[in-house]
Write a protein that holds these residues in place. Structure first.
Motif, PDB file in Angstrom:
ATOM      1  N   ASP A   1      -6.050  12.103  -4.503  1.00 54.87           N
ATOM      2  CA  ASP A   1      -7.301  12.828  -4.288  1.00 54.87           C
ATOM      3  C   ASP A   1      -7.359  13.656  -3.001  1.00 54.87           C
ATOM      4  OD1 ASP A   1      -7.707  10.670  -6.235  1.00 54.87           O
ATOM      5  OD2 ASP A   1      -9.805  11.283  -6.220  1.00 54.87           O
ATOM      6  N   PRO A   2      -6.999  13.121  -1.820  1.00 50.44           N
ATOM      7  CA  PRO A   2      -7.175  13.917  -0.597  1.00 50.44           C
ATOM      8  C   PRO A   2      -6.212  15.079  -0.466  1.00 50.44           C
ATOM      9  CG  PRO A   2      -6.061  11.871  -0.081  1.00 50.44           C
ATOM     10  CD  PRO A   2      -6.497  11.770  -1.509  1.00 50.44           C
ATOM     11  N   PHE A   3      -5.244  15.176  -1.345  1.00 58.10           N
ATOM     12  CA  PHE A   3      -4.317  16.309  -1.323  1.00 58.10           C
ATOM     13  C   PHE A   3      -4.863  17.511  -2.105  1.00 58.10           C
ATOM     14  CE2 PHE A   3      -1.694  12.470  -0.875  1.00 58.10           C
ATOM     15  CZ  PHE A   3      -1.020  12.761   0.287  1.00 58.10           C
ATOM     16  N   TYR A   4      -5.998  17.325  -2.732  1.00 56.27           N
ATOM     17  CA  TYR A   4      -6.629  18.393  -3.509  1.00 56.27           C
ATOM     18  C   TYR A   4      -7.871  18.904  -2.790  1.00 56.27           C
ATOM     19  CZ  TYR A   4      -3.748  16.997  -7.505  1.00 56.27           C
ATOM     20  OH  TYR A   4      -2.701  16.707  -8.342  1.00 56.27           O
ATOM     21  N   GLU A   5      -8.125  20.178  -2.920  1.00 59.06           N
ATOM     22  CA  GLU A   5      -9.328  20.758  -2.341  1.00 59.06           C
ATOM     23  C   GLU A   5     -10.577  20.283  -3.073  1.00 59.06           C
ATOM     24  OE1 GLU A   5     -11.971  23.113  -0.094  1.00 59.06           O
ATOM     25  OE2 GLU A   5     -10.000  22.244   0.291  1.00 59.06           O
ATOM     26  N   LYS A   6     -10.532  20.211  -4.394  1.00 58.87           N
ATOM     27  CA  LYS A   6     -11.730  19.866  -5.150  1.00 58.87           C
ATOM     28  C   LYS A   6     -11.522  18.725  -6.138  1.00 58.87           C
ATOM     29  CE  LYS A   6     -13.728  24.517  -4.835  1.00 58.87           C
ATOM     30  NZ  LYS A   6     -14.187  25.715  -5.591  1.00 58.87           N
ATOM     31  N   ASP A   7     -10.344  18.573  -6.686  1.00 59.52           N
ATOM     32  CA  ASP A   7     -10.122  17.593  -7.753  1.00 59.52           C
ATOM     33  C   ASP A   7     -10.334  16.175  -7.227  1.00 59.52           C
ATOM     34  OD1 ASP A   7      -9.326  19.925  -8.875  1.00 59.52           O
ATOM     35  OD2 ASP A   7      -7.335  19.262  -9.472  1.00 59.52           O
ATOM     36  N   ARG A   8     -11.037  15.355  -8.000  1.00 63.04           N
ATOM     37  CA  ARG A   8     -11.258  13.966  -7.641  1.00 63.04           C
ATOM     38  C   ARG A   8     -11.012  13.086  -8.868  1.00 63.04           C
ATOM     39  NH1 ARG A   8     -10.644  16.198  -3.654  1.00 63.04           N
ATOM     40  NH2 ARG A   8     -12.104  16.568  -1.951  1.00 63.04           N
ATOM     41  N   GLY A   9     -10.723  11.820  -8.626  1.00 60.09           N
ATOM     42  CA  GLY A   9     -10.428  10.907  -9.716  1.00 60.09           C
ATOM     43  C   GLY A   9      -9.131  11.227 -10.418  1.00 60.09           C
ATOM     44  N   VAL A  10      -8.171  11.797  -9.670  1.00 59.60           N
ATOM     45  CA  VAL A  10      -6.916  12.227 -10.272  1.00 59.60           C
ATOM     46  C   VAL A  10      -6.032  11.038 -10.614  1.00 59.60           C
ATOM     47  CG1 VAL A  10      -7.000  14.431  -9.057  1.00 59.60           C
ATOM     48  CG2 VAL A  10      -5.759  12.508  -8.030  1.00 59.60           C
ATOM     49  N   ALA A  11      -5.059  11.279 -11.457  1.00 60.89           N
ATOM     50  CA  ALA A  11      -4.161  10.219 -11.926  1.00 60.89           C
ATOM     51  C   ALA A  11      -2.846  10.199 -11.151  1.00 60.89           C
ATOM     52  CB  ALA A  11      -3.876  10.409 -13.418  1.00 60.89           C
ATOM     53  N   THR A  12      -2.752  10.992 -10.090  1.00 60.32           N
ATOM     54  CA  THR A  12      -1.492  11.125  -9.355  1.00 60.32           C
ATOM     55  C   THR A  12      -1.539  10.390  -8.014  1.00 60.32           C
ATOM     56  OG1 THR A  12      -2.349  13.254  -8.576  1.00 60.32           O
ATOM     57  CG2 THR A  12      -0.765  13.289 -10.387  1.00 60.32           C
ATOM     58  N   MET A  13      -0.376   9.946  -7.550  1.00 56.04           N
ATOM     59  CA  MET A  13      -0.277   9.299  -6.245  1.00 56.04           C
ATOM     60  C   MET A  13       1.060   9.643  -5.592  1.00 56.04           C
ATOM     61  SD  MET A  13       0.598   5.287  -6.989  1.00 56.04           S
ATOM     62  CE  MET A  13      -0.935   5.017  -7.871  1.00 56.04           C
ATOM     63  N   ARG A  14       1.064   9.579  -4.257  1.00 56.31           N
ATOM     64  CA  ARG A  14       2.276   9.848  -3.489  1.00 56.31           C
ATOM     65  C   ARG A  14       2.914   8.543  -3.066  1.00 56.31           C
ATOM     66  NH1 ARG A  14       2.060  12.470   2.435  1.00 56.31           N
ATOM     67  NH2 ARG A  14       1.748  10.257   2.888  1.00 56.31           N
ATOM     68  N   LEU A  15       4.234   8.459  -3.275  1.00 55.91           N
ATOM     69  CA  LEU A  15       5.021   7.297  -2.861  1.00 55.91           C
ATOM     70  C   LEU A  15       6.063   7.745  -1.842  1.00 55.91           C
ATOM     71  CD1 LEU A  15       5.671   5.730  -6.392  1.00 55.91           C
ATOM     72  CD2 LEU A  15       3.862   5.118  -4.774  1.00 55.91           C
ATOM     73  N   ASN A  16       6.059   7.120  -0.681  1.00 57.65           N
ATOM     74  CA  ASN A  16       7.031   7.414   0.372  1.00 57.65           C
ATOM     75  C   ASN A  16       8.137   6.361   0.348  1.00 57.65           C
ATOM     76  OD1 ASN A  16       7.411   6.443   3.614  1.00 57.65           O
ATOM     77  ND2 ASN A  16       8.052   8.498   3.065  1.00 57.65           N
ATOM     78  N   TYR A  17       9.387   6.827   0.317  1.00 57.26           N
ATOM     79  CA  TYR A  17      10.505   5.891   0.237  1.00 57.26           C
ATOM     80  C   TYR A  17      11.307   5.773   1.525  1.00 57.26           C
ATOM     81  CZ  TYR A  17      12.600  10.449  -0.920  1.00 57.26           C
ATOM     82  OH  TYR A  17      12.955  11.772  -0.919  1.00 57.26           O
ATOM     83  N   SER A  18      10.986   6.574   2.539  1.00 59.45           N
ATOM     84  CA  SER A  18      11.882   6.693   3.688  1.00 59.45           C
ATOM     85  C   SER A  18      11.782   5.552   4.689  1.00 59.45           C
ATOM     86  CB  SER A  18      11.631   8.020   4.411  1.00 59.45           C
ATOM     87  OG  SER A  18      10.315   8.060   4.947  1.00 59.45           O
ATOM     88  N   ASN A  19      10.726   4.739   4.611  1.00 60.00           N
ATOM     89  CA  ASN A  19      10.489   3.777   5.683  1.00 60.00           C
ATOM     90  C   ASN A  19      10.426   2.339   5.189  1.00 60.00           C
ATOM     91  OD1 ASN A  19      10.057   3.144   8.423  1.00 60.00           O
ATOM     92  ND2 ASN A  19       7.835   3.137   8.159  1.00 60.00           N
ATOM     93  N   CYS A  20      11.180   2.029   4.110  1.00 54.90           N
ATOM     94  CA  CYS A  20      11.225   0.665   3.578  1.00 54.90           C
ATOM     95  C   CYS A  20      12.675   0.256   3.300  1.00 54.90           C
ATOM     96  CB  CYS A  20      10.438   0.549   2.279  1.00 54.90           C
ATOM     97  SG  CYS A  20       8.659   0.381   2.482  1.00 54.90           S
ATOM     98  N   THR A  21      12.931  -1.032   3.390  1.00 53.99           N
ATOM     99  CA  THR A  21      14.237  -1.552   2.998  1.00 53.99           C
ATOM    100  C   THR A  21      14.348  -1.550   1.476  1.00 53.99           C
ATOM    101  OG1 THR A  21      13.438  -3.838   2.865  1.00 53.99           O
ATOM    102  CG2 THR A  21      14.263  -3.070   5.016  1.00 53.99           C
ATOM    103  N   ASP A  22      15.568  -1.712   0.973  1.00 48.14           N
ATOM    104  CA  ASP A  22      15.772  -1.788  -0.475  1.00 48.14           C
ATOM    105  C   ASP A  22      14.949  -2.925  -1.074  1.00 48.14           C
ATOM    106  OD1 ASP A  22      17.609   0.127   0.173  1.00 48.14           O
ATOM    107  OD2 ASP A  22      19.356  -0.925  -0.646  1.00 48.14           O
ATOM    108  N   GLU A  23      14.933  -4.054  -0.379  1.00 51.36           N
ATOM    109  CA  GLU A  23      14.229  -5.229  -0.892  1.00 51.36           C
ATOM    110  C   GLU A  23      12.728  -4.972  -0.972  1.00 51.36           C
ATOM    111  OE1 GLU A  23      18.127  -6.090   0.474  1.00 51.36           O
ATOM    112  OE2 GLU A  23      16.426  -5.262   1.624  1.00 51.36           O
ATOM    113  N   LYS A  24      12.181  -4.327   0.072  1.00 50.33           N
ATOM    114  CA  LYS A  24      10.752  -4.035   0.074  1.00 50.33           C
ATOM    115  C   LYS A  24      10.398  -2.997  -0.988  1.00 50.33           C
ATOM    116  CE  LYS A  24       9.300  -6.706   3.436  1.00 50.33           C
ATOM    117  NZ  LYS A  24       8.350  -7.834   3.155  1.00 50.33           N
ATOM    118  N   ILE A  25      11.287  -2.036  -1.204  1.00 53.60           N
ATOM    119  CA  ILE A  25      11.031  -1.049  -2.251  1.00 53.60           C
ATOM    120  C   ILE A  25      10.942  -1.731  -3.609  1.00 53.60           C
ATOM    121  CG2 ILE A  25      12.034   0.888  -3.538  1.00 53.60           C
ATOM    122  CD1 ILE A  25      13.119   1.948  -0.878  1.00 53.60           C
ATOM    123  N   GLU A  26      11.912  -2.582  -3.910  1.00 56.87           N
ATOM    124  CA  GLU A  26      11.906  -3.251  -5.213  1.00 56.87           C
ATOM    125  C   GLU A  26      10.693  -4.158  -5.357  1.00 56.87           C
ATOM    126  OE1 GLU A  26      14.847  -5.616  -8.290  1.00 56.87           O
ATOM    127  OE2 GLU A  26      15.462  -5.378  -6.195  1.00 56.87           O
TER     128      GLU A  26
END
Length: 399
Positions: A355-380
Motif C-alpha cells: 500500500d505505501p508504495f502507491y500514490e492512491k491504491d489501497r488494500g492491494v494484494a502485493t507485498m515487498r520481500l527483502n532477502y539481503s539481510n537474513c541468513t538462509d535458515e531465517k529465510i526458510e
C-alpha cells in the motif's frame, strides 16, 4: 502555548505513518525481517574503512576537519563521474554534487523544480520515501503502471498527451519495491517519449551495481543527455551509515540552482566521510568488493525464491529479480497484503505490504520481500511462517 506547525508538516502522511509502524514492529525481539531494505552487514568493509580513516587523519587531517565546498570532495566526484562509463554515460566531476544520501537528492530536486500544484510523474508502485518527499512540495502526483519490462509505454504516451509533469521519477534497475528492470526496448521508447517533452527524467539507480545475473542497465543519461538527472548512492555498495549519495546533472542551469539550494540547506555534506570513502575507493578494488556482495545476494535471492516455490500456496505470484534486494509477491484471490502483514508480524515475521508504495491504491494484494539481510535458515523459516499465514487467511475467508 501551542506551537503553530506549518501546513507542510501538518498534512497526513500515509507513507510516513506506515513506515513508523513498521520500524516500531521491527524492534520486536527475534523478529524475522523481510520488511526493510538493509544491506547485509557482513558485506561492510570495516577493516578497510578503518585503514582509510587512519590514513585520512594522518595525511589530510586538517582538511578533513574543516569546512569544504558545497559540490563535494573533488577526488570522490571524479571517481563517480568515471564510473558512469559502465552505464553508457560520459560525465566529468563538474557534473556531480555529493549529497547526504540519495534521499537529500530527492528533496533538492523537488525544492528546485516543484511549485504547489505542479505535476510530477512516478512509477506505480514507486519508492515510498520518494513519495513522502514529493508530497512536502504539494504537487499533483501522476502515476504510470509497470509491466515485467518496465514502465507501460502505451500508458505513458497517452498520459503525456494530457499532462505536463515537471519530471518523471523512475528506478529502472531492480526497482524498489518490485525488483523489476527496464528492458532495452522500454528504455529507448521511454527516452523517446521524454525527449518529446520539456519533462526532466530523474533516474534513481541505487541498485544498478547489484546485478548478479543477466546483462543490461544502460542509463537514461545516455539517451537524454542534459534532460536526465541521475541519482546514486554508496549506501548499497559500501556503507549506508556514511550517508554518501550524489546527483549527476549535466544541465548547467539546473546544476547552479541545485548547488544554491544545497548551500542554504547544509553548506556541504560531511567532508570527513567523503574523504574517508574516497581513500577507501583509492586503496581498494570496488569491483572485487561488489563481486562478493553480488554473489551473496544472488544466493540469498535464490534461497528465497526456492522457498517461495516450495512452501507458498497455489496462486502466489512473485517477481524473479536479476539483481537488487527485493522480490514483489502478489497474494492469491485478492487477499489483502496489509492483512497478511498484520498477521505475519504476530507470528514473528515482518513484511512490507504494498500500500505505501502507491500514490492512491489501497488494500492491494502485493507485498515487498527483502532477502539481503537474513541468513538462509531465517529465510526458510520466515517463508514457511508467511506461507502458513496466507493459507490460514484463505481458509478463514472460505469458511
Amino acid at each position: 502555548m501551542q506551537i503553530q506547525i506549518s501546513k507542510r508538516m501538518s498534512k497526513p502522511d500515509f507513507q510516513g505513518e506506515f513506515v513508523d509502524a513498521m520500524l516500531k514492529a521491527a524492534t520486536a525481539p527475534d523478529l524475522i525481517s523481510f520488511g526493510g531494505g538493509l544491506p547485509n552487514p557482513i558485506s561492510f568493509p570495516v577493516e578497510d574503512i578503518e585503514a582509510a580513516v587512519n590514513k585520512v587523519l594522518q595525511e589530510n587531517g586538517v582538511q578533513a576537519l574543516q569546512y569544504s565546498s558545497t559540490a563535494g570532495y573533488g577526488p570522490l566526484r571524479s571517481f563517480i563521474a568515471k564510473r558512469y562509463a559502465r552505464f553508457g554515460v560520459t560525465l566529468s566531476a563538474d557534473d556531480i554534487i555529493i549529497t547526504n544520501g540519495s534521499q537529500q537528492a530527492l528533496d533538492m530536486l523537488s525544492a528546485v523544480l516543484v511549485d504547489p500544484g505542479d505535476e510530477v510523474l512516478v512509477e506505480r508502485p514507486s519508492y515510498l520515501a520518494a513519495l513522502q518527499t514529493f508530497h512536502l512540495y504539494d504537487p499533483e502526483v501522476l502515476t504510470v503502471g509497470l509491466t515485467e519490462s518496465g514502465a507501460d509505454c502505451d500508458e505513458l504516451e497517452e498520459l503525456l498527451k494530457h499532462h505536463s509533469p515537471k519530471f518523471f521519477y523512475a528506478i529502472p534497475n531492480f526497482q524498489n519495491p518490485t525488483g523489476l528492470t527496464y528492458s532495452k526496448e522500454v528504455r529507448e521508447r521511454v527516452a523517446t517519449l521524454v525527449a518529446s517533452t520539456n519533462m526532466l527524467m530523474v533516474e534513481d539507480n541505487p541498485y544498478g551495481e547489484l546485478r548478479f545475473r543477466g546483462e543490461g542497465g544502460e542509463s537514461f543519461g545516455r539517451y537524454l543527455g542534459e534532460q536526465c538527472c541521475m541519482l546514486g548512492t554508496f549506501s548499497k555498495t559500501v556503507s549506508p551509515g556514511m550517508r554518501i549519495g550524489w546527483i549527476a546533472c549535466p544541465n548547467r542551469a539546473l546544476m547552479e540552482k541545485l548547488l544554491g539550494y544545497k548551500q542554504v540547506m547544509d553548506l556541504h555534506t560531511n567532508i570527513f566521510c567523503q574523504m574517508v570513502l574516497a581513500q577507501y575507493l583509492q586503496d581498494n578494488d570496488l569491483d572485487a568488493h561488489m563481486t562478493k556482495i553480488k554473489n551473496l545476494y544472488q544466493h540469498q535471492a535464490d534461497v528465497m525464491m526456492d522457498c517461495i516455490a516450495r512452501y507458498m500456496p497455489e496462486g502466489v505470484r512473485y517477481t524473479k529479480p536479476e539483481g537488487g534486494m527485493f522480490i514483489w509477491a502478489t497474494m492469491p484471490d485478492g487477499l489483502s497484503a496489509v492483512e497478511v502483514q498484520n498477521e505475519a508480524v504476530k507470528r514473528g515475521v515482518l513484511v512490507t505490504a504494498g500500500d505505501p508504495f502507491y500514490e492512491k491504491d489501497r488494500g492491494v494484494a502485493t507485498m515487498r520481500l527483502n532477502y539481503s539481510n537474513c541468513t538462509d535458515e531465517k529465510i526458510e523459516q520466515g517463508i514457511q511462517i508467511l506461507a502458513q499465514v496466507i493459507r490460514d487467511l484463505l481458509q478463514a475467508r472460505q469458511g
